[in-house]
Structure formats: structure tokens, C-alpha cells
Design a protein around this motif. Structure first.
Motif, PDB file in Angstrom:
ATOM      1  N   ASP A 110     -16.474   0.766 -55.147  1.00 52.00           N
ATOM      2  CA  ASP A 110     -16.862   1.635 -56.252  1.00 52.00           C
ATOM      3  C   ASP A 110     -16.842   0.839 -57.559  1.00 52.00           C
ATOM      4  N   LYS A 111     -17.974   0.794 -58.243  1.00 52.73           N
ATOM      5  CA  LYS A 111     -18.101   0.002 -59.476  1.00 52.73           C
ATOM      6  C   LYS A 111     -17.299   0.585 -60.645  1.00 52.73           C
ATOM      7  N   GLN A 112     -16.871   1.834 -60.522  1.00 55.35           N
ATOM      8  CA  GLN A 112     -16.078   2.464 -61.575  1.00 55.35           C
ATOM      9  C   GLN A 112     -14.633   1.956 -61.587  1.00 55.35           C
ATOM     10  N   LEU A 113     -14.202   1.356 -60.490  1.00 59.98           N
ATOM     11  CA  LEU A 113     -12.818   0.900 -60.368  1.00 59.98           C
ATOM     12  C   LEU A 113     -12.606  -0.421 -61.096  1.00 59.98           C
ATOM     13  N   PRO A 114     -11.386  -0.661 -61.572  1.00 56.81           N
ATOM     14  CA  PRO A 114     -11.107  -1.967 -62.184  1.00 56.81           C
ATOM     15  C   PRO A 114     -11.162  -3.074 -61.128  1.00 56.81           C
ATOM     16  N   LEU A 119     -11.853  -0.415 -49.117  1.00 59.35           N
ATOM     17  CA  LEU A 119     -12.616  -1.174 -50.103  1.00 59.35           C
ATOM     18  C   LEU A 119     -12.223  -0.827 -51.532  1.00 59.35           C
ATOM     19  N   ASN A 120     -11.621   0.331 -51.717  1.00 56.51           N
ATOM     20  CA  ASN A 120     -11.211   0.750 -53.059  1.00 56.51           C
ATOM     21  C   ASN A 120      -9.758   0.404 -53.360  1.00 56.51           C
ATOM     22  N   SER A 121      -9.181  -0.494 -52.567  1.00 55.20           N
ATOM     23  CA  SER A 121      -7.808  -0.947 -52.782  1.00 55.20           C
ATOM     24  C   SER A 121      -7.700  -1.742 -54.074  1.00 55.20           C
ATOM     25  N   ARG A 122      -6.486  -1.824 -54.586  1.00 53.62           N
ATOM     26  CA  ARG A 122      -6.234  -2.603 -55.815  1.00 53.62           C
ATOM     27  C   ARG A 122      -5.993  -4.077 -55.520  1.00 53.62           C
ATOM     28  N   LYS A 139     -14.748  -8.402 -41.339  1.00 50.14           N
ATOM     29  CA  LYS A 139     -15.570  -8.649 -42.530  1.00 50.14           C
ATOM     30  C   LYS A 139     -15.477  -7.434 -43.448  1.00 50.14           C
ATOM     31  N   PRO A 140     -15.735  -7.609 -44.738  1.00 51.20           N
ATOM     32  CA  PRO A 140     -15.692  -6.467 -45.653  1.00 51.20           C
ATOM     33  C   PRO A 140     -16.571  -5.295 -45.219  1.00 51.20           C
ATOM     34  N   VAL A 141     -17.723  -5.561 -44.603  1.00 51.78           N
ATOM     35  CA  VAL A 141     -18.602  -4.469 -44.170  1.00 51.78           C
ATOM     36  C   VAL A 141     -17.969  -3.629 -43.064  1.00 51.78           C
ATOM     37  N   ASP A 142     -16.937  -4.155 -42.398  1.00 48.94           N
ATOM     38  CA  ASP A 142     -16.250  -3.431 -41.336  1.00 48.94           C
ATOM     39  C   ASP A 142     -15.171  -2.483 -41.867  1.00 48.94           C
ATOM     40  N   MET A 143     -14.831  -2.610 -43.135  1.00 46.73           N
ATOM     41  CA  MET A 143     -13.735  -1.828 -43.696  1.00 46.73           C
ATOM     42  C   MET A 143     -14.158  -0.409 -44.054  1.00 46.73           C
ATOM     43  N   PRO A 144     -13.255   0.559 -43.846  1.00 45.72           N
ATOM     44  CA  PRO A 144     -13.535   1.914 -44.346  1.00 45.72           C
ATOM     45  C   PRO A 144     -13.616   1.887 -45.879  1.00 45.72           C
ATOM     46  N   ASP A 166     -18.683  -9.853 -51.214  1.00 50.47           N
ATOM     47  CA  ASP A 166     -18.974  -8.659 -50.412  1.00 50.47           C
ATOM     48  C   ASP A 166     -18.090  -7.481 -50.796  1.00 50.47           C
ATOM     49  N   ILE A 167     -16.814  -7.736 -50.999  1.00 48.82           N
ATOM     50  CA  ILE A 167     -15.907  -6.650 -51.394  1.00 48.82           C
ATOM     51  C   ILE A 167     -16.332  -6.061 -52.731  1.00 48.82           C
ATOM     52  N   LEU A 168     -16.631  -6.908 -53.688  1.00 46.75           N
ATOM     53  CA  LEU A 168     -17.045  -6.410 -55.006  1.00 46.75           C
ATOM     54  C   LEU A 168     -18.367  -5.654 -54.933  1.00 46.75           C
TER      55      LEU A 168
END
Length: 155
Positions: free
Chosen positions: A47-51, A21-24, A12-17, A41-43
Motif C-alpha cells: 500500500d503506497k499510503q504506508l510509510p 506486505l503491509n508490515s513495518r 518471493k514477495p508476490v507469494d506473500m499475503p 517488489d515489496i515496495l
């Protein structure tokens, strides 16, 4: 017939480092009913600064049945690219059934384009400008948008 050879490991996304999560790009392999939750969940976690990232959805083989079409339509709205194989999409569209014998006719350019067009009739992506990539065995793949279709051969 497709069969998993090892037990599934559900991440699940919560399991990811955080760095993941900041992948493109995110390649999600799941049932259509899980797509919305994974994307949300990923969004939420990144980081909200990322595209905005690109979301690729590869449907699990078990959900490639004609009765799943409406859930596929809903899931396709959440992703930028959908990535089924030619047999999965043919089964979803009712062109074949689970007990069919290998049908080489599914690998013609005309049939691949027809199947892609059937998905492109629906919204893919938040703005409807998404892409279908149909993995087509020895023929390579068909990359299709509403504007353009291209067969990319194997090499």
C-alpha cells in the motif's frame, strides 16, 4: 562449517499475503544480487499510503566470500540494517577462509568493531544512515552505526 539441514523454500514477495506486505519491517535472507529485486517488489506491491518499511538483510552464508564484496556494497544501499554473523563478515573481509579452524580472536570487541567499520565505510541504506548488526556467538552482538557502536551481551 554451515550446512542447511532441510531443503530451502524460496518465498518471493508476490507469494506473500497482502497483510504481510503491509508490515513495518521485512527480514530478507538471500544472496546480495537478490536484495534489490526483493526490496523493489515489496515496495511495488504494498500500500503506497504506508510509510517506508525497514529492511533487514541477512546474507546467506554461501555469499560470505571475499569475491562477493562488490555485490554486498550494492545490496547494502537498498537496506536499513545488515545482519551477518562474525564468521561471515570475517570471511567476506578476507580475515579468514572457509577452511579455517575456530578462531576466538574474531570475538574481541576490537575485531568486531573493525569489521563493522569496514562495512560502514560504504553506504548502508538509501541515505547512508543504516546499521550493521554483527551476530557474535557467545559475545552477543555488535550494533554499529557511523556514530555509535555498542556490544549487546547475550543473556
Amino acid at each position: 562449517m554451515f550446512e542447511y539441514q532441510a531443503p530451502l523454500i524460496e518465498t518471493k514477495p508476490v507469494d506473500m499475503p497482502i497483510s504481510y506486505l503491509n508490515s513495518r519491517i521485512f527480514h530478507i535472507i538471500c544472496y546480495p544480487i537478490e536484495v534489490s529485486q526483493y526490496v523493489t517488489d515489496i515496495l511495488r506491491l504494498r500500500d503506497k499510503q504506508l510509510p517506508s518499511p525497514i529492511f533487514i538483510w541477512e546474507p546467506t552464508p554461501e555469499c560470505a566470500l571475499k569475491g562477493y564484496m562488490q555485490s554486498w556494497i550494492e545490496a547494502m544501499k537498498m537496506v536499513d540494517i545488515i545482519l551477518p554473523n562474525h564468521e561471515e563478515i570475517a570471511e567476506l573481509l578476507g580475515l579468514i577462509s572457509k577452511d579455517y579452524k575456530k578462531n576466538e580472536n574474531l570475538l574481541t570487541n576490537e575485531i568486531l568493531i573493525h569489521m563493522a567499520d569496514k562495512l560502514l565505510e560504504h553506504q548502508i541504506g538509501l541515505n547512508g544512515n543504516g546499521c550493521v548488526i554483527i551476530r557474535a556467538s557467545r559475545e552477543g552482538c555488535l550494533v554499529a552505526t557511523k556514530e555509535r557502536k555498542e556490544i549487546i551481551p547475550t543473556y
